[in-house]
Design an enzyme around this catalytic site. Structure first.
Site, PDB file in Angstrom:
ATOM      1  N   ASP A 172       0.717  -1.202  -0.437  1.00 30.59           N
ATOM      2  CA  ASP A 172      -0.303  -0.183  -0.231  1.00 30.59           C
ATOM      3  C   ASP A 172       0.579   1.082  -0.101  1.00 30.59           C
ATOM      4  O   ASP A 172       1.649   1.628   1.242  1.00 30.59           O
ATOM      5  CB  ASP A 172      -0.417   0.177   0.853  1.00 30.59           C
ATOM      6  CG  ASP A 172      -1.957  -1.323   1.734  1.00 30.59           C
ATOM      7  OD1 ASP A 172      -1.680  -2.493   0.663  1.00 30.59           O
ATOM      8  OD2 ASP A 172      -2.917  -1.176   1.531  1.00 30.59           O
ATOM      9  N   LYS A 240      -6.814   3.323  -3.722  1.00 35.43           N
ATOM     10  CA  LYS A 240      -6.986   3.079  -2.206  1.00 35.43           C
ATOM     11  C   LYS A 240      -7.373   5.034  -1.509  1.00 35.43           C
ATOM     12  O   LYS A 240      -6.856   5.828  -1.882  1.00 35.43           O
ATOM     13  CB  LYS A 240      -6.379   3.004  -0.986  1.00 35.43           C
ATOM     14  CG  LYS A 240      -6.573   2.497  -0.115  1.00 35.43           C
ATOM     15  CD  LYS A 240      -5.828   2.052   0.608  1.00 35.43           C
ATOM     16  CE  LYS A 240      -5.068   2.047   2.736  1.00 35.43           C
ATOM     17  NZ  LYS A 240      -4.466   0.879   3.112  1.00 35.43           N
ATOM     18  N   LYS A 276     -10.237   0.746  -2.819  1.00 37.27           N
ATOM     19  CA  LYS A 276     -10.016  -0.357  -1.066  1.00 37.27           C
ATOM     20  C   LYS A 276     -10.982   0.926  -0.753  1.00 37.27           C
ATOM     21  O   LYS A 276      -9.441   1.970  -0.715  1.00 37.27           O
ATOM     22  CB  LYS A 276      -8.558  -0.669  -0.944  1.00 37.27           C
ATOM     23  CG  LYS A 276      -8.566  -0.836   0.783  1.00 37.27           C
ATOM     24  CD  LYS A 276      -6.720  -1.188   0.964  1.00 37.27           C
ATOM     25  CE  LYS A 276      -7.096  -1.492   2.572  1.00 37.27           C
ATOM     26  NZ  LYS A 276      -5.619  -1.736   2.811  1.00 37.27           N
TER      27      LYS A 276
END
Length: 340
Positions: A172, A240, A276
């Site tokens: 991430d 995300k 996400k």
């Protein structure tokens, strides 16, 4: 109107290069022309669509499936300076069996930790470490000077490689919001490309790359849309919303906008990109709204771990509580869920 959620079958797409989509090399000029040529976001219309989807109901028979799906799509997270191997082992125990009183409860999709905690997470997972689409649990690591992203490219790449070498299945990363807001799109693009390359392993496989936009710092929906397209063009496997360290974090309208970008990319290229939302999602009521947004925007095939995740630390507790109440006949979930 009722939305019926059913478990989808896995599917695959085919990729398309940034050059093909942009019509030229992805430099500042080409990226600016493309990103600023995107249709502007109708903020009122977006928020109205999201509010409407938030009032949809799901059938009674789908409630239990929806709660279990939220569990299966959750990245259980600990990202604190005080994290220890012992704390990570406790997190992994909950990830493997979220409800200790109910062995039928599914595992979460992943545990998300800082890179130096990856070995502890893998060791604690043991034989349960693997592909969440197959019912196992993956290990995600934040990298690239999370959460600020304020570091040199060399540091960001070393941070990523360290986590991948330690065994992380997913990375991430955070984009350089300062560079993005200053219009240095080529710089942001190149950094994502190089981080993506740093996710590759010696055996030819690659850790999945989630690109964190930190939408709370992007200010406008138009910026969120541009950053989403930029991250996908540069090779992100997921887009995300947030680090969870900045407010506002995930919101339904922002997630809807990102889902619409993913939908449009899929229509253009055939490639499926994950989404996400992370930060601030604390109740099963809200999480079910996100499931409906996904099902109604990109389709139910996205409701599987390699295409949708919840980034959360407290959401799981409420979902388990509602799940227990359903099993005992004392369910008190969302008031918009149809009770047949």
């Amino acid at each position: 109107m009722t939305t019926e959620l059913t478990r989808p079958a896995p599917s695959a797409g085919v990729g398309n290069s940034a050059v093909d989509v942009l019509g030229g090399e992805p430099d500042d000029t080409t990226l600016r022309r493309f990103l600023h040529g995107l249709p502007g976001v109708d903020a009122v219309g977006l928020e109205q669509r999201s509010a409407g989807l938030g009032t949809r109901s799901i059938k009674t028979a789908s409630k239990a499936w929806a709660l279990d799906t939220i569990v299966r799509l959750t990245d259980l997270t600990t990202l604190e300076g005080a994290d220890t191997p012992g704390k990570v082992r406790s997190l992994v125990s909950k990830a493997k069996l979220p409800d200790a009183a109910d062995p039928s409860c599914p595992p979460v999709a992943a545990v998300c930790v800082y890179g130096d905690m990856v070995p502890a997470a893998i060791e604690a997972l043991g034989a349960r470490h693997g592909d969440p689409d197959d019912g196992a649990i993956s290990v995600a690591a934040v990298a690239t000077a999370f959460p600020s992203g304020r570091a040199s490219l060399e540091v960001k790449l070393a941070d990523t490689r360290d986590a991948v070498d330690a065994g992380a299945d997913e990375i991430d990363m955070v984009i350089d919001r300062g560079a993005f807001l200053a219009g240095r799109y080529g710089q942001v693009f190149d950094q994502i490309v190089q981080v993506k390359d740093a996710c590759r392993r010696d055996d030819g496989t690659s850790a999945a790359l989630k690109v964190i936009l930190e939408t709370g710092e992007l200010t406008t929906y138009d910026n969120v849309k541009r950053a989403s397209w930029l991250a996908i063009l540069a090779g992100g496997d997921f887009i995300k919303t947030s680090t969870g360290k900045v407010q506002p974090a995930a919101t339904l309208p922002v997630t809807l906008l990102m889902l619409e970008v993913v939908r449009d990319w899929h229509r253009m290229t055939g490639q499926r990109i994950g989404v996400k939302p992370a930060g601030g999602i604390r109740s099963s009521k809200d999480a079910i709204k996100y499931l409906v947004h996904v099902a109604e925007t990109v389709g139910e095939e996205w409701l599987q771990p390699h295409l949708f995740r919840f980034g959360a630390s407290s959401l799981l507790n409420d979902v388990l509580l509602q799940r227990q109440k359903m099993m005992t006949g004392r369910y008190s979930g969302p008031d918009y869920v149809t009770i047949d």
